[in-house]
Design a protein around this motif. Structure first.
Motif, PDB file in Angstrom:
ATOM      1  N   HIS A 278       0.946  -1.406  -0.154  1.00 25.74           N
ATOM      2  CA  HIS A 278       0.150   0.109   0.046  1.00 25.74           C
ATOM      3  C   HIS A 278       0.713   1.213  -0.076  1.00 25.74           C
ATOM      4  CE1 HIS A 278       0.635  -0.595   4.562  1.00 25.74           C
ATOM      5  NE2 HIS A 278       0.575   0.666   4.434  1.00 25.74           N
ATOM      6  N   VAL A 279       2.112   0.963   0.608  1.00 28.94           N
ATOM      7  CA  VAL A 279       3.028   2.359   0.519  1.00 28.94           C
ATOM      8  C   VAL A 279       3.624   2.479  -0.876  1.00 28.94           C
ATOM      9  CG1 VAL A 279       5.266   3.178   1.612  1.00 28.94           C
ATOM     10  CG2 VAL A 279       3.733   2.009   3.000  1.00 28.94           C
ATOM     11  N   GLN A 280       3.995   1.388  -1.433  1.00 31.79           N
ATOM     12  CA  GLN A 280       4.509   1.728  -2.658  1.00 31.79           C
ATOM     13  C   GLN A 280       3.543   2.065  -3.811  1.00 31.79           C
ATOM     14  OE1 GLN A 280       6.985  -1.681  -4.712  1.00 31.79           O
ATOM     15  NE2 GLN A 280       6.960  -2.448  -2.537  1.00 31.79           N
ATOM     16  N   ASP A 301      17.845  -5.651  -2.348  1.00 33.02           N
ATOM     17  CA  ASP A 301      18.574  -6.486  -1.394  1.00 33.02           C
ATOM     18  C   ASP A 301      18.067  -6.487  -0.021  1.00 33.02           C
ATOM     19  OD1 ASP A 301      19.323  -3.778  -1.804  1.00 33.02           O
ATOM     20  OD2 ASP A 301      21.066  -4.324  -0.141  1.00 33.02           O
ATOM     21  N   GLN A 302      17.124  -5.592   0.356  1.00 27.24           N
ATOM     22  CA  GLN A 302      16.525  -5.409   1.441  1.00 27.24           C
ATOM     23  C   GLN A 302      15.191  -5.717   1.646  1.00 27.24           C
ATOM     24  OE1 GLN A 302      17.315  -1.518   3.335  1.00 27.24           O
ATOM     25  NE2 GLN A 302      18.773  -0.950   1.673  1.00 27.24           N
ATOM     26  N   ALA A 303      14.517  -6.149   0.556  1.00 30.77           N
ATOM     27  CA  ALA A 303      13.299  -6.573   0.573  1.00 30.77           C
ATOM     28  C   ALA A 303      13.260  -8.000   0.864  1.00 30.77           C
ATOM     29  CB  ALA A 303      12.566  -6.610  -0.748  1.00 30.77           C
ATOM     30  N   VAL A 304      12.075  -8.430   1.814  1.00 27.73           N
ATOM     31  CA  VAL A 304      11.669  -9.896   2.313  1.00 27.73           C
ATOM     32  C   VAL A 304      11.417 -10.547   0.808  1.00 27.73           C
ATOM     33  CG1 VAL A 304      10.757 -11.331   3.933  1.00 27.73           C
ATOM     34  CG2 VAL A 304      11.561  -9.002   4.683  1.00 27.73           C
ATOM     35  N   ARG A 305      10.298  -9.835   0.382  1.00 27.31           N
ATOM     36  CA  ARG A 305       9.579 -10.594  -0.836  1.00 27.31           C
ATOM     37  C   ARG A 305       9.594  -9.348  -1.758  1.00 27.31           C
ATOM     38  NH1 ARG A 305       4.985 -15.015   0.699  1.00 27.31           N
ATOM     39  NH2 ARG A 305       4.388 -13.249   2.385  1.00 27.31           N
ATOM     40  N   LEU A 306       9.289  -9.824  -3.251  1.00 28.22           N
ATOM     41  CA  LEU A 306       8.910  -8.806  -4.136  1.00 28.22           C
ATOM     42  C   LEU A 306       7.823  -8.887  -4.569  1.00 28.22           C
ATOM     43  CD1 LEU A 306      12.339  -9.148  -6.221  1.00 28.22           C
ATOM     44  CD2 LEU A 306      11.680  -7.627  -4.273  1.00 28.22           C
ATOM     45  N   GLY A 307       6.447  -9.469  -4.068  1.00 26.46           N
ATOM     46  CA  GLY A 307       5.523  -9.373  -4.708  1.00 26.46           C
ATOM     47  C   GLY A 307       4.672  -8.105  -4.606  1.00 26.46           C
ATOM     48  N   ALA A 308       5.073  -7.189  -3.621  1.00 25.28           N
ATOM     49  CA  ALA A 308       4.437  -5.986  -3.566  1.00 25.28           C
ATOM     50  C   ALA A 308       4.876  -5.161  -4.839  1.00 25.28           C
ATOM     51  CB  ALA A 308       4.785  -5.166  -2.538  1.00 25.28           C
ATOM     52  N   LEU A 309       6.380  -5.169  -5.283  1.00 23.59           N
ATOM     53  CA  LEU A 309       6.669  -4.467  -6.269  1.00 23.59           C
ATOM     54  C   LEU A 309       6.312  -4.869  -7.700  1.00 23.59           C
ATOM     55  CD1 LEU A 309       8.906  -2.741  -7.617  1.00 23.59           C
ATOM     56  CD2 LEU A 309      10.374  -4.584  -7.791  1.00 23.59           C
ATOM     57  N   LEU A 310       6.165  -6.317  -7.758  1.00 26.34           N
ATOM     58  CA  LEU A 310       5.711  -6.729  -8.888  1.00 26.34           C
ATOM     59  C   LEU A 310       4.179  -6.367  -9.143  1.00 26.34           C
ATOM     60  CD1 LEU A 310       7.091 -10.671  -9.150  1.00 26.34           C
ATOM     61  CD2 LEU A 310       8.070  -8.395  -9.939  1.00 26.34           C
ATOM     62  N   SER A 311       3.552  -6.392  -8.225  1.00 30.50           N
ATOM     63  CA  SER A 311       1.987  -5.954  -8.124  1.00 30.50           C
ATOM     64  C   SER A 311       1.808  -4.571  -8.576  1.00 30.50           C
ATOM     65  CB  SER A 311       1.288  -6.257  -6.743  1.00 30.50           C
ATOM     66  OG  SER A 311       1.374  -7.615  -6.220  1.00 30.50           O
ATOM     67  N   VAL A 312       2.637  -3.643  -7.938  1.00 27.27           N
ATOM     68  CA  VAL A 312       2.541  -2.149  -8.293  1.00 27.27           C
ATOM     69  C   VAL A 312       2.927  -2.014  -9.924  1.00 27.27           C
ATOM     70  CG1 VAL A 312       3.653   0.027  -7.709  1.00 27.27           C
ATOM     71  CG2 VAL A 312       3.091  -1.431  -6.085  1.00 27.27           C
ATOM     72  N   LEU A 313       4.094  -2.764 -10.376  1.00 28.07           N
ATOM     73  CA  LEU A 313       4.313  -2.712 -11.735  1.00 28.07           C
ATOM     74  C   LEU A 313       3.136  -3.053 -12.572  1.00 28.07           C
ATOM     75  CD1 LEU A 313       7.964  -3.942 -11.643  1.00 28.07           C
ATOM     76  CD2 LEU A 313       6.995  -1.585 -11.788  1.00 28.07           C
TER      77      LEU A 313
END
Length: 371
Positions: A278-280, A301-313
């Protein structure tokens, strides 16, 4: 404005002298090498002296009130996170019940940490009654098509925008260092519009000195436009901007005004991958006031998972251009490729599941959706 000159063995020592003598409220005017080391010229706004005012003593009850408010904010944040996790779990349960034949595809998307409503839309595009391995292969293909990418620019003008701490300056240094490494030192120049924070401008100038690349500062949109005209003999210009928070309406308006007078440039949003979805998403929505051409993903390198990034993209349809996965300059920056991002997300997701606390596993075991 009063001008002061400081000389140190290196830029760090010179900056220490500046801060010890004048504090942080100064403007860096120039930074150059001299025989004795590094010379910094800084300016301090002259202010009228006023009679000393009595020191304000905060009553104890007010301090207690502030502490209580901070504790309440922390508890509310935890509650929100807990509610969001519960809602996501419910959505995954619902999705699994609606699509029993797509179980492996659901597990794959859940491991990636893709937002459930996006996963639902993707799963609907899968053919029914396919084998689990084929489901996962087809989902890979669907994700690659859903995540847009752009070739990295090699000429023109590129500006990076984003919230404070997103890694704009370091990313620009990585891009510039890569150009220098490939033999294009004389073809690039750096511009910063972040002239209010001396540390930000100093950091870029230090990188410029290391790479032997010119660094220029512009305190107004007009100055930035004039610099771009003056540097039109350069093949590639990189512009670093001040970090602007998502609640900083004034800062966002200033960025909008800046790009209104800078035509024909690429504006990329520096998006930290280690923030919650929700922040991204809100960062993207707020910075879309600017003419965004794409996204530079940082802090992988600091992300636990990348689902938030992929979802926002996927949601924003903004293409990814670079991604940064570490602090090293210039090694830890890559041209964005959907396949590589998905593979990285898959590795992180599997590692996350292996480390997941037993109480989390019990929640999912009871629902029949084991990650």
């Amino acid at each position: 404005m009063k001008v002061h000159t400081f000389i140190g063995a290196d830029s760090t020592q010179a900056m220490r002298k500046v801060k010890e003598s004048l504090g942080n409220d100064v403007t860096l005017l120039s930074c150059r090498r001299v025989n004795d080391g590094v010379e910094l010229v800084v300016g301090v706004e002259a202010v009228a002296t006023a009679p000393a005012q009595p020191r304000l003593v905060v009553p104890t009850h007010q301090q207690n009130s502030d502490d209580a408010r901070r504790r309440l904010q922390g508890e509310l944040a935890k509650t929100r996170t807990g509610l969001e996790q519960t809602a996501r779990g419910t959505q995954w349960i619902s999705e699994s019940a609606k699509n029993p034949s797509g179980r492996q595809a659901i597990e794959f998307l859940k491991t990636l940490d893709i937002e459930p409503h996006i996963a639902s839309a993707l799963i609907k595009r899968l053919p029914e009654n396919e084998s689990g391995d084929l489901q996962q292969e087809l989902m890979h293909s669907l994700l690659r098509k859903a995540i847009r990418t752009l070739p990295t620019p090699g000429e023109g003008v590129t500006a990076l925008v984003g919230p404070p701490g997103a890694g704009k300056t370091t990313t620009i240094a990585k891009i510039a260092a890569d150009f220098v490494r490939r033999g294009y030192r004389n073809d690039i120049a750096l511009i910063t519009t972040d002239t209010h924070r001396i540390a930000a401008e100093e950091q870029l100038r230090i990188y410029g000195n290391i790479f032997q690349v010119p660094v220029h500062a512009a305190s107004t949109a007009t100055e930035a436009a004039e610099l771009i005209k003056m540097l039109n003999h350069k093949k590639y210009l990189l512009i670093d901007t001040a970090g602007v928070g998502i609640r900083d309406d004034r800062g966002l308006a200033q960025l909008h005004d800046l790009f209104a007078v800078l035509p024909d440039i690429d504006v990329f949003l520096t998006l930290p991958a280690d923030r919650e979805h929700h922040v991204q998403r809100e960062i993207v929505e707020r910075f879309r006031q600017m003419p965004l051409n794409g996204v530079v993903a940082t802090n992988l390198d600091q992300a636990v998972r990348l689902g938030a990034l992929l979802s926002v993209l996927i949601q924003s349809r903004l293409p990814a251009v670079w991604y940064s996965d570490g602090p090293r300059v210039p090694e830890d920056i890559q041209c964005a490729e959907a396949k590589a991002l998905i593979s990285h997300a898959w590795r992180l997701g599997r590692d996350f599941n292996r480390r997941k606390p037993s109480d989390d596993r019990e929640v999912y075991d009871r629902t029949g959706v084991v990650a």
